[in-house]
Write a protein that holds these residues in place. Structure first.
Motif, PDB file in Angstrom:
ATOM      1  N   GLN A  64      -7.827   1.984   6.588  1.00 23.50           N
ATOM      2  CA  GLN A  64      -7.709   1.692   5.160  1.00 23.50           C
ATOM      3  C   GLN A  64      -6.266   1.380   4.823  1.00 23.50           C
ATOM      4  O   GLN A  64      -5.343   1.819   5.517  1.00 23.50           O
ATOM      5  CB  GLN A  64      -8.209   2.861   4.325  1.00 23.50           C
ATOM      6  CG  GLN A  64      -7.485   4.153   4.567  1.00 23.50           C
ATOM      7  CD  GLN A  64      -8.162   5.328   3.879  1.00 23.50           C
ATOM      8  OE1 GLN A  64      -9.382   5.415   3.822  1.00 23.50           O
ATOM      9  NE2 GLN A  64      -7.366   6.236   3.352  1.00 23.50           N
ATOM     10  N   ALA A  65      -6.118   0.600   3.776  1.00 20.81           N
ATOM     11  CA  ALA A  65      -4.796   0.271   3.247  1.00 20.81           C
ATOM     12  C   ALA A  65      -4.890   0.321   1.730  1.00 20.81           C
ATOM     13  O   ALA A  65      -5.834  -0.201   1.149  1.00 20.81           O
ATOM     14  CB  ALA A  65      -4.354  -1.113   3.696  1.00 20.81           C
ATOM     15  N   THR A  66      -3.924   0.958   1.120  1.00 19.80           N
ATOM     16  CA  THR A  66      -3.796   0.939  -0.327  1.00 19.80           C
ATOM     17  C   THR A  66      -2.538   0.137  -0.628  1.00 19.80           C
ATOM     18  O   THR A  66      -1.432   0.569  -0.290  1.00 19.80           O
ATOM     19  CB  THR A  66      -3.688   2.359  -0.907  1.00 19.80           C
ATOM     20  OG1 THR A  66      -4.847   3.102  -0.498  1.00 19.80           O
ATOM     21  CG2 THR A  66      -3.607   2.321  -2.419  1.00 19.80           C
ATOM     22  N   VAL A  67      -2.737  -1.030  -1.215  1.00 23.99           N
ATOM     23  CA  VAL A  67      -1.630  -1.947  -1.475  1.00 23.99           C
ATOM     24  C   VAL A  67      -1.226  -1.827  -2.935  1.00 23.99           C
ATOM     25  O   VAL A  67      -2.056  -1.983  -3.834  1.00 23.99           O
ATOM     26  CB  VAL A  67      -2.022  -3.400  -1.143  1.00 23.99           C
ATOM     27  CG1 VAL A  67      -0.883  -4.355  -1.453  1.00 23.99           C
ATOM     28  CG2 VAL A  67      -2.457  -3.509   0.317  1.00 23.99           C
ATOM     29  N   GLU A  68       0.050  -1.516  -3.129  1.00 21.29           N
ATOM     30  CA  GLU A  68       0.627  -1.467  -4.478  1.00 21.29           C
ATOM     31  C   GLU A  68       1.922  -2.261  -4.437  1.00 21.29           C
ATOM     32  O   GLU A  68       2.865  -1.884  -3.742  1.00 21.29           O
ATOM     33  CB  GLU A  68       0.894  -0.029  -4.907  1.00 21.29           C
ATOM     34  CG  GLU A  68      -0.367   0.792  -5.103  1.00 21.29           C
ATOM     35  CD  GLU A  68      -0.096   2.186  -5.626  1.00 21.29           C
ATOM     36  OE1 GLU A  68       1.059   2.470  -6.031  1.00 21.29           O
ATOM     37  OE2 GLU A  68      -1.040   2.990  -5.634  1.00 21.29           O
ATOM     38  N   VAL A 108      -1.219   3.039   4.811  1.00 21.32           N
ATOM     39  CA  VAL A 108      -2.334   2.858   5.731  1.00 21.32           C
ATOM     40  C   VAL A 108      -2.766   4.189   6.342  1.00 21.32           C
ATOM     41  O   VAL A 108      -1.994   5.146   6.386  1.00 21.32           O
ATOM     42  CB  VAL A 108      -1.980   1.849   6.850  1.00 21.32           C
ATOM     43  CG1 VAL A 108      -1.684   0.473   6.262  1.00 21.32           C
ATOM     44  CG2 VAL A 108      -0.810   2.331   7.690  1.00 21.32           C
ATOM     45  N   ALA A 109      -4.006   4.196   6.809  1.00 17.69           N
ATOM     46  CA  ALA A 109      -4.549   5.363   7.505  1.00 17.69           C
ATOM     47  C   ALA A 109      -5.645   4.888   8.447  1.00 17.69           C
ATOM     48  O   ALA A 109      -6.177   3.778   8.294  1.00 17.69           O
ATOM     49  CB  ALA A 109      -5.098   6.374   6.500  1.00 17.69           C
ATOM     50  N   HIS A 132       1.374   8.601   6.196  1.00 18.86           N
ATOM     51  CA  HIS A 132       1.780  10.005   6.145  1.00 18.86           C
ATOM     52  C   HIS A 132       0.990  10.758   7.202  1.00 18.86           C
ATOM     53  O   HIS A 132      -0.244  10.711   7.197  1.00 18.86           O
ATOM     54  CB  HIS A 132       1.554  10.588   4.745  1.00 18.86           C
ATOM     55  CG  HIS A 132       2.513  10.036   3.750  1.00 18.86           C
ATOM     56  ND1 HIS A 132       2.239   8.924   2.985  1.00 18.86           N
ATOM     57  CD2 HIS A 132       3.775  10.403   3.434  1.00 18.86           C
ATOM     58  CE1 HIS A 132       3.279   8.647   2.224  1.00 18.86           C
ATOM     59  NE2 HIS A 132       4.231   9.530   2.481  1.00 18.86           N
ATOM     60  N   ILE A 133       1.718  11.417   8.107  1.00 22.72           N
ATOM     61  CA  ILE A 133       1.083  12.012   9.293  1.00 22.72           C
ATOM     62  C   ILE A 133       1.540  13.457   9.443  1.00 22.72           C
ATOM     63  O   ILE A 133       2.740  13.765   9.374  1.00 22.72           O
ATOM     64  CB  ILE A 133       1.443  11.200  10.552  1.00 22.72           C
ATOM     65  CG1 ILE A 133       0.981   9.742  10.377  1.00 22.72           C
ATOM     66  CG2 ILE A 133       0.834  11.833  11.795  1.00 22.72           C
ATOM     67  CD1 ILE A 133       1.438   8.814  11.472  1.00 22.72           C
TER      68      ILE A 133
END
Length: 158
Positions: free
Chosen positions: A77-81, A87-88, A122-123
């Motif tokens: 997944q990617a959340t683009v802002e 990404v995750a 974030h990991i």
């Protein structure tokens, strides 16, 4: 949103129709060791996928179809802002250790390259496998933390 092809995977835009199969892929509680929560039922996952599919254009989600076995094995997944994408990735326990998460994450980062300047993830600091995936996709650990996780980043121009 188009599918993404890699040597072994087809990253298929996520839809509610994937919920039943993905419920099995994500059923192992060990997948939540670093992220918290618990596996969702097929019904709960369908509701979640309906929300994700209807979400804003910046929400990008793909399921991973392993072509050789004709089955789903995980998701990215990617959340683009703006010019940043977070990404995750998750690969089901039965398919881990084959480099599939790396293959999918690299393809995702490559797909985002023309659209964003910065890619972040974030990991959890103890999640060595996810750190290896991030590194293979070109991200590097930073000194920044969020909610107990290390920020990994692929900055502009990388």
């Amino acid at each position: 949103m188009d599918a993404i092809e890699t040597s072994r995977l087809t990253l298929v835009p996520l839809g509610p129709e994937h919920a039943s199969e993905m419920a099995g892929v994500l059923a192992d509680p060990a997948l939540h060791a670093f992220t918290g929560g618990a596996p969702l039922s097929a019904v709960e996952l369908r509701a979640r996928y309906e929300r994700l599919a209807a979400g804003p254009p910046g929400w990008r989600n793909w399921v991973l179809r392993l072509r050789a076995e004709d089955c789903l094995v995980g998701y990215v997944q990617a959340t683009v802002e703006g010019r940043t994408a977070e990404v995750a990735w998750v690969v089901g326990t039965a398919w881990q250790g084959r480099g599939l998460a790396t293959e999918a994450a690299v393809a995702l980062v490559e797909r985002l390259a023309d659209e964003v300047d910065t890619v972040i993830a974030h990991i959890h600091p103890d999640h060595a496998a996810s750190q290896a995936v991030a590194a293979a996709a070109g991200l590097r650990a930073t000194s920044r933390w969020q909610d107990g996780e290390v920020r990994w980043e692929l900055p502009a121009g990388s």
